[in-house]
Design a protein around this motif. Sequence first.
Motif, PDB file in Angstrom:
ATOM      1  N   TYR A  37       0.864  -1.170   0.000  1.00 23.73           N
ATOM      2  CA  TYR A  37       0.000   0.000   0.000  1.00 23.73           C
ATOM      3  C   TYR A  37       0.906   1.226   0.000  1.00 23.73           C
ATOM      4  N   ARG A  38       0.342   2.378  -0.299  1.00 23.21           N
ATOM      5  CA  ARG A  38       1.136   3.601  -0.243  1.00 23.21           C
ATOM      6  C   ARG A  38       0.287   4.760   0.252  1.00 23.21           C
ATOM      7  N   GLN A  39       0.981   5.743   0.802  1.00 20.59           N
ATOM      8  CA  GLN A  39       0.304   6.937   1.297  1.00 20.59           C
ATOM      9  C   GLN A  39       1.121   8.159   0.904  1.00 20.59           C
ATOM     10  N   ALA A  40       0.539   8.969   0.044  1.00 26.59           N
ATOM     11  CA  ALA A  40       1.174  10.206  -0.371  1.00 26.59           C
ATOM     12  C   ALA A  40       0.822  11.316   0.615  1.00 26.59           C
ATOM     13  N   PRO A  41       1.626  12.375   0.677  1.00 28.54           N
ATOM     14  CA  PRO A  41       1.343  13.473   1.600  1.00 28.54           C
ATOM     15  C   PRO A  41      -0.058  14.040   1.400  1.00 28.54           C
ATOM     16  N   GLY A  42      -0.807  14.137   2.480  1.00 30.87           N
ATOM     17  CA  GLY A  42      -2.140  14.698   2.426  1.00 30.87           C
ATOM     18  C   GLY A  42      -3.208  13.788   1.851  1.00 30.87           C
ATOM     19  N   LYS A  43      -2.857  12.535   1.587  1.00 28.24           N
ATOM     20  CA  LYS A  43      -3.816  11.603   0.995  1.00 28.24           C
ATOM     21  C   LYS A  43      -3.981  10.373   1.876  1.00 28.24           C
ATOM     22  N   GLN A  44      -5.053   9.628   1.606  1.00 31.61           N
ATOM     23  CA  GLN A  44      -5.286   8.405   2.357  1.00 31.61           C
ATOM     24  C   GLN A  44      -4.416   7.270   1.813  1.00 31.61           C
ATOM     25  N   ARG A  45      -4.189   6.293   2.668  1.00 34.93           N
ATOM     26  CA  ARG A  45      -3.447   5.119   2.235  1.00 34.93           C
ATOM     27  C   ARG A  45      -4.261   4.377   1.182  1.00 34.93           C
ATOM     28  N   GLU A  46      -3.581   3.905   0.143  1.00 31.41           N
ATOM     29  CA  GLU A  46      -4.270   3.210  -0.941  1.00 31.41           C
ATOM     30  C   GLU A  46      -3.552   1.918  -1.316  1.00 31.41           C
ATOM     31  N   LEU A  47      -4.322   0.997  -1.854  1.00 29.75           N
ATOM     32  CA  LEU A  47      -3.746  -0.274  -2.292  1.00 29.75           C
ATOM     33  C   LEU A  47      -2.905  -0.053  -3.547  1.00 29.75           C
ATOM     34  N   VAL A  48      -1.755  -0.705  -3.582  1.00 30.16           N
ATOM     35  CA  VAL A  48      -0.910  -0.692  -4.775  1.00 30.16           C
ATOM     36  C   VAL A  48      -1.008  -2.043  -5.483  1.00 30.16           C
ATOM     37  N   ALA A  49      -0.726  -3.103  -4.735  1.00 28.80           N
ATOM     38  CA  ALA A  49      -0.764  -4.444  -5.317  1.00 28.80           C
ATOM     39  C   ALA A  49      -0.868  -5.471  -4.209  1.00 28.80           C
ATOM     40  N   THR A  50      -1.584  -6.550  -4.476  1.00 27.19           N
ATOM     41  CA  THR A  50      -1.670  -7.652  -3.526  1.00 27.19           C
ATOM     42  C   THR A  50      -1.493  -8.979  -4.233  1.00 27.19           C
ATOM     43  N   MET A  51      -1.082  -9.975  -3.459  1.00 30.60           N
ATOM     44  CA  MET A  51      -0.828 -11.299  -4.005  1.00 30.60           C
ATOM     45  C   MET A  51      -1.196 -12.346  -2.963  1.00 30.60           C
ATOM     46  N   PRO A  52      -2.330 -13.012  -3.113  1.00 26.90           N
ATOM     47  CA  PRO A  52      -2.695 -14.083  -2.196  1.00 26.90           C
ATOM     48  C   PRO A  52      -1.746 -15.262  -2.343  1.00 26.90           C
ATOM     49  N   SER A  53      -1.893 -16.225  -1.442  1.00 25.15           N
ATOM     50  CA  SER A  53      -1.005 -17.381  -1.463  1.00 25.15           C
ATOM     51  C   SER A  53      -1.168 -18.192  -2.740  1.00 25.15           C
ATOM     52  N   GLY A  54      -2.307 -18.100  -3.389  1.00 24.63           N
ATOM     53  CA  GLY A  54      -2.551 -18.871  -4.611  1.00 24.63           C
ATOM     54  C   GLY A  54      -1.808 -18.367  -5.818  1.00 24.63           C
ATOM     55  N   GLY A  55      -1.247 -17.163  -5.733  1.00 17.16           N
ATOM     56  CA  GLY A  55      -0.410 -16.663  -6.817  1.00 17.16           C
ATOM     57  C   GLY A  55      -1.050 -15.639  -7.716  1.00 17.16           C
ATOM     58  N   SER A  56      -2.352 -15.427  -7.604  1.00 16.60           N
ATOM     59  CA  SER A  56      -2.967 -14.393  -8.434  1.00 16.60           C
ATOM     60  C   SER A  56      -2.522 -13.019  -7.940  1.00 16.60           C
ATOM     61  N   THR A  57      -2.721 -12.004  -8.770  1.00 20.37           N
ATOM     62  CA  THR A  57      -2.296 -10.663  -8.399  1.00 20.37           C
ATOM     63  C   THR A  57      -3.413  -9.660  -8.630  1.00 20.37           C
TER      64      THR A  57
END
Length: 122
Positions: A37-57
């Motif tokens: 996840y990432r959080q830019a100055p003055g902004k809310q934290r947002e999802l960038v990328a996720t990867m479950p154990s099954g390997g999908s993205t």
Amino acid sequence: QVQLVESGGGLVQPGGSLRLSCAASGSIFSINAMGWYRQAPGKQRELVATMPSGGSTNYADSVKGRFTISRDNAKNTVYLQMNSLKPEDTAVYYCNVHLRAADEGYRYLEVWGQGTLVTVSS
């Protein structure tokens, strides 16, 4: 206890690349999803990328085609390869892990890294 140690942030010029790493250690029975996840100055934290154990993205639309998430299950480590970086990618990047702890109750935990700063600027 479970700890996440992030590395790889820094200053890069627009169009450049960086690779972030996040290693999980401690009393871990199993790891499910890993992500960034990432959080830019003055902004809310947002999802960038996720990867479950099954390997999908799963990627945020803003990074599709430029960022790649991967994981090494043997090392309990997740990576984020960031290419073609833009100034709007400047943010603190946080690692996020969903796991089962190796304690008496085998509790399900969500753990966050301390964050690593990525600055894209000329």
